[in-house]
Design a protein around this motif. Structure first.
Motif, PDB file in Angstrom:
ATOM      1  N   ARG A   1     -10.413 -49.220   6.122  1.00 40.95           N
ATOM      2  CA  ARG A   1     -10.105 -49.038   7.369  1.00 40.95           C
ATOM      3  C   ARG A   1     -11.062 -48.627   8.224  1.00 40.95           C
ATOM      4  NH1 ARG A   1      -4.522 -46.529   9.950  1.00 40.95           N
ATOM      5  NH2 ARG A   1      -5.056 -47.058  11.981  1.00 40.95           N
ATOM      6  N   LEU A   2     -11.511 -49.128   9.328  1.00 41.28           N
ATOM      7  CA  LEU A   2     -12.500 -48.450  10.018  1.00 41.28           C
ATOM      8  C   LEU A   2     -12.113 -47.976  11.389  1.00 41.28           C
ATOM      9  CD1 LEU A   2     -15.375 -50.970   9.750  1.00 41.28           C
ATOM     10  CD2 LEU A   2     -15.263 -48.780   8.276  1.00 41.28           C
ATOM     11  N   THR A   3     -12.273 -46.530  11.532  1.00 48.22           N
ATOM     12  CA  THR A   3     -11.892 -46.005  12.881  1.00 48.22           C
ATOM     13  C   THR A   3     -13.273 -45.292  13.639  1.00 48.22           C
ATOM     14  OG1 THR A   3     -11.176 -43.996  11.697  1.00 48.22           O
ATOM     15  CG2 THR A   3      -9.353 -45.803  12.374  1.00 48.22           C
ATOM     16  N   PHE A   4     -13.003 -45.372  14.863  1.00 49.42           N
ATOM     17  CA  PHE A   4     -14.022 -44.766  15.497  1.00 49.42           C
ATOM     18  C   PHE A   4     -13.710 -44.091  16.859  1.00 49.42           C
ATOM     19  CE2 PHE A   4     -17.427 -45.120  18.891  1.00 49.42           C
ATOM     20  CZ  PHE A   4     -18.346 -44.425  18.393  1.00 49.42           C
ATOM     21  N   LEU A   5     -14.005 -42.866  17.070  1.00 49.90           N
ATOM     22  CA  LEU A   5     -13.681 -42.149  18.655  1.00 49.90           C
ATOM     23  C   LEU A   5     -15.080 -41.992  19.152  1.00 49.90           C
ATOM     24  CD1 LEU A   5     -12.066 -41.016  20.561  1.00 49.90           C
ATOM     25  CD2 LEU A   5     -11.803 -38.839  19.390  1.00 49.90           C
TER      26      LEU A   5
END
Length: 95
Positions: free
Chosen positions: A67-71
């Motif tokens: 699961r890729l998340t980015f901020l």
């Protein structure tokens, strides 16, 4: 008689843009569509630097469990510490 919704109806449109030359500077998602809404309001806008890169990204496979998340945050202005007689207040508090 009621008609069912078409597959994908109600979901945002996906728009992939591969700009060329000076079009890299044009914010396509800020343009208005045929209804007068900003493209960003009705579509998911994705940019690719070239058709080759787009093709390679679409061919690559990620493991399904990832699961890729980015901020991302840019343009943050950090306040400068106040100075007292040539020294920052931070350095005086630590002495």
């Amino acid at each position: 008689m009621s008609h069912g919704r078409a597959v994908g109806e109600g979901l945002p449109k996906r728009l992939v843009i591969v700009p060329d030359s000076g079009l890299h500077l044009l914010p396509f998602d800020a343009l208005k569509d045929e209804t007068g809404k900003y493209v960003l309001e009705s579509s998911v806008v994705t940019y690719a630097p070239s058709a080759t890169v787009l093709h390679l990204l679409r061919q690559s496979r990620r493991p399904p469990s990832v699961r890729l998340t980015f901020l991302g945050v840019g343009g943050v202005i950090h306040p400068q510490p106040r100075t007292v007689r040539g020294h920052s207040q931070r350095s005086q508090n630590h002495h």
